[in-house]
Write an enzyme that holds these catalytic residues in place. Sequence first.
Site, PDB file in Angstrom:
ATOM      1  N   ASP A  96      -1.353  12.492  12.947  1.00  0.00           N
ATOM      2  CA  ASP A  96      -0.763  11.900  11.754  1.00  0.00           C
ATOM      3  C   ASP A  96       0.197  12.939  11.176  1.00  0.00           C
ATOM      4  O   ASP A  96      -0.184  14.092  10.973  1.00  0.00           O
ATOM      5  CB  ASP A  96      -1.875  11.575  10.744  1.00  0.00           C
ATOM      6  CG  ASP A  96      -1.597  10.292   9.984  1.00  0.00           C
ATOM      7  OD1 ASP A  96      -0.489  10.158   9.459  1.00  0.00           O
ATOM      8  OD2 ASP A  96      -2.511   9.439   9.909  1.00  0.00           O
ATOM      9  N   ASP A 152       3.497   9.112   8.545  1.00  0.00           N
ATOM     10  CA  ASP A 152       3.087   8.580   7.250  1.00  0.00           C
ATOM     11  C   ASP A 152       4.306   8.305   6.349  1.00  0.00           C
ATOM     12  O   ASP A 152       5.183   9.172   6.228  1.00  0.00           O
ATOM     13  CB  ASP A 152       2.196   9.647   6.597  1.00  0.00           C
ATOM     14  CG  ASP A 152       1.417   9.138   5.410  1.00  0.00           C
ATOM     15  OD1 ASP A 152       0.578   8.250   5.603  1.00  0.00           O
ATOM     16  OD2 ASP A 152       1.631   9.638   4.285  1.00  0.00           O
ATOM     17  N   GLU A 201       5.164   4.628   9.821  1.00  0.00           N
ATOM     18  CA  GLU A 201       4.578   3.746   8.811  1.00  0.00           C
ATOM     19  C   GLU A 201       5.692   3.413   7.819  1.00  0.00           C
ATOM     20  O   GLU A 201       6.148   4.284   7.082  1.00  0.00           O
ATOM     21  CB  GLU A 201       3.417   4.436   8.096  1.00  0.00           C
ATOM     22  CG  GLU A 201       2.681   3.455   7.188  1.00  0.00           C
ATOM     23  CD  GLU A 201       1.983   4.095   5.988  1.00  0.00           C
ATOM     24  OE1 GLU A 201       1.082   3.468   5.427  1.00  0.00           O
ATOM     25  OE2 GLU A 201       2.353   5.228   5.606  1.00  0.00           O
ATOM     26  N   HIS A 246      -7.000   2.498   8.027  1.00  0.00           N
ATOM     27  CA  HIS A 246      -7.752   3.127   6.937  1.00  0.00           C
ATOM     28  C   HIS A 246      -7.254   2.696   5.557  1.00  0.00           C
ATOM     29  O   HIS A 246      -7.827   3.089   4.549  1.00  0.00           O
ATOM     30  CB  HIS A 246      -7.657   4.646   7.079  1.00  0.00           C
ATOM     31  CG  HIS A 246      -6.246   5.125   6.891  1.00  0.00           C
ATOM     32  ND1 HIS A 246      -5.235   4.819   7.777  1.00  0.00           N
ATOM     33  CD2 HIS A 246      -5.666   5.844   5.903  1.00  0.00           C
ATOM     34  CE1 HIS A 246      -4.108   5.333   7.335  1.00  0.00           C
ATOM     35  NE2 HIS A 246      -4.337   5.968   6.202  1.00  0.00           N
ATOM     36  N   ASP A 247      -6.168   1.937   5.507  1.00  0.00           N
ATOM     37  CA  ASP A 247      -5.646   1.451   4.224  1.00  0.00           C
ATOM     38  C   ASP A 247      -5.914  -0.042   4.017  1.00  0.00           C
ATOM     39  O   ASP A 247      -5.441  -0.614   3.034  1.00  0.00           O
ATOM     40  CB  ASP A 247      -4.121   1.668   4.155  1.00  0.00           C
ATOM     41  CG  ASP A 247      -3.740   3.139   4.119  1.00  0.00           C
ATOM     42  OD1 ASP A 247      -4.538   3.956   3.629  1.00  0.00           O
ATOM     43  OD2 ASP A 247      -2.635   3.461   4.602  1.00  0.00           O
TER      44      ASP A 247
HETATM   45  C1  GLC Z   1       0.016   6.314   3.752  1.00  0.00           C
HETATM   46  C2  GLC Z   1      -1.392   6.509   4.243  1.00  0.00           C
HETATM   47  C3  GLC Z   1      -2.312   6.405   3.076  1.00  0.00           C
HETATM   48  C4  GLC Z   1      -1.957   7.494   2.092  1.00  0.00           C
HETATM   49  C5  GLC Z   1      -0.489   7.435   1.713  1.00  0.00           C
HETATM   50  C6  GLC Z   1      -0.059   8.704   1.060  1.00  0.00           C
HETATM   51  O1  GLC Z   1       0.228   5.046   3.258  1.00  0.00           O
HETATM   52  O2  GLC Z   1      -1.688   5.606   5.256  1.00  0.00           O
HETATM   53  O3  GLC Z   1      -3.649   6.501   3.440  1.00  0.00           O
HETATM   54  O4  GLC Z   1      -2.740   7.367   0.953  1.00  0.00           O
HETATM   55  O5  GLC Z   1       0.338   7.278   2.828  1.00  0.00           O
HETATM   56  O6  GLC Z   1      -0.053   9.744   2.010  1.00  0.00           O
END
Ligand code: GLC
Length: 561
Positions: free
Chosen positions: A99, A206, A256, A330-331
């Site tokens: 990540d 991310d 992402e 995880h979100d």
């Molecule tokens: C992304 C991650 C999430 C995190 C956010 C800030 O969306 O997937 O879990 O809280 O970024 O890093």
Amino acid sequence: MDKKTWWKEAVVYQIYPRSFQDSTGSGVGDLNGITQRLDYLKDLGVDVIWLSPVYASPNVDNGYDISDYRAIMDEFGTMEDFDRLLAESHKRGLRILMDLVVNHSSDRHPWFIESRSSVDNPKRDWYIWRDGFNGGCHPEGGLPNDLRSVFSGSAWEKDEKTGQYYMHNFAAAQPDLNWANPDVRNAVYDMMGFWLDKGVDGFRMDVIDAIDKPPTALAVSGGKADTCFGNPGVHKYLREMNQKVLSRYDIMTVGETSSVTVDTAPLYAGNDGKELNMVFQFEHTWVDHDKTLGKWKPLPLDLPKLKKILSRWQTALHGRAWNSLYWDNHDQPRIVSRFGNDSTEELRILSAKMLAACLHMMQGTPYIYQGEELGMTNYPFTRLEECNDVEIRNAYRELVTEKKLLTHEEMMKGIRKLSRDNARTPMQWDDGKNAGFSAGTPWMGINPNYKTINAASQVHDPESVFSFYKRLIRLRKEHPVIVYGDYELLLPEDEKLFVYRRRFEDTGLLVVCNFTPNRITGIDIGALRSDGDKLLIGNYRDTEPDEKIIRPYEAKVYLKN
Ligand code: GLC
């Protein structure tokens, strides 16, 4: 046809290390725990493991706030443990995706500690600092503008030391890095090289669509500010990153990108390969969110809307760019509790399999989130104290305590249905102490249903959700139509069935999924089938001879070879 590459044919498994396997009794999962479970992943048949962040972090956002990009979080082990995990994974033909969290760092990162120390520190410009509006004595509190944090409240935090504000798209402990500064970019590229030279196989990036901030998001106006997500300048940075780092390795990259649309996806993940291999789009994850209160006020599933979104992504990207396929991460909450049905064991198993088939027969690289392959469910949260997530806590404070837009009960209902903590409860390995996750006290509550839902009871059961996932993964390796075929949605307006076709050369698939607990009659599947096709996979033990009957949460996939 899409050019063949290994990452198009791969299936990814996401691990949230904190909740996967604890090997020391600390109550927190760790790297050696993951290494112990590699054979389980090999048995499942996945090709790539995406590790949520394992770097040093004060854990305000569970590792998504990094204080040292080149060190392993103490709770997770050591760099030697990491090297062993990497070597053991490679030995089994499993690749490791790291990540990459570089939109922001932790406020404890030495870069930020230096940056905040004085206005003329050489690292001041590594982050985004602004004066308050009217020098900070504005009645609204002097914020530079009204930019909001994704985790509630203002995106600006005043730093008492210098009286200026720094910008954070997420928690105040996650200051955004200033990508406009070439020194920042070069430091990030160097760090990426450090991991790639170790042999990691790629990155999940991310919130990578937020690294370029438009001036209209940062202007000191005391008022309206534009969003930081999806500013076109992001492509200039990703191209540079690609030239300087990514293109030098045979790796896999996925961004992402919550702001991506079918129009911008080919820029990020186009066949020309100038930026990334694929992106995560978010549209289908918002289908049950309220317009103003978002995930905290869940809406019932509107199946025609979900089909329209996913189908648009399937057809628009075919031959031009590459999709990622996911229900869970995880979100996100657990898919079986979200679009499926966890009210009985029978419906849970059927609907978990149906949802898996529906997604895994589409075009794109599928991602499985730990426990999804067992049909793990949401957690029955009733008290805020059971929750850990900074997003939940901030939203509760704003929506329940301060603005009173939701009652405690309403908020808890939203938390139970759609919050991120549903995904973060420990992995359910067996029916023993702490579900086999830890010999100590788990950092987060274990779902009380672990006695029935656990890996040990599923790995040898040919009828389990686990075995169904295993078959889906194998089918993807056996039938190029699943990877490379085109896509056509059938019955777009039907509110209960998700039906689509795939075609590749002379082969084809027909996928029929019932999203309801009801028997559906009247649609003649026989009429949709092709001559000579055969049932490739289904989630019922027997076949229903009447092709005008589709059973509760039934999924059927026909293959014409
Ligand atoms: C992304 C991650 C999430 C995190 C956010 C800030 O969306 O997937 O879990 O809280 O970024 O890093």
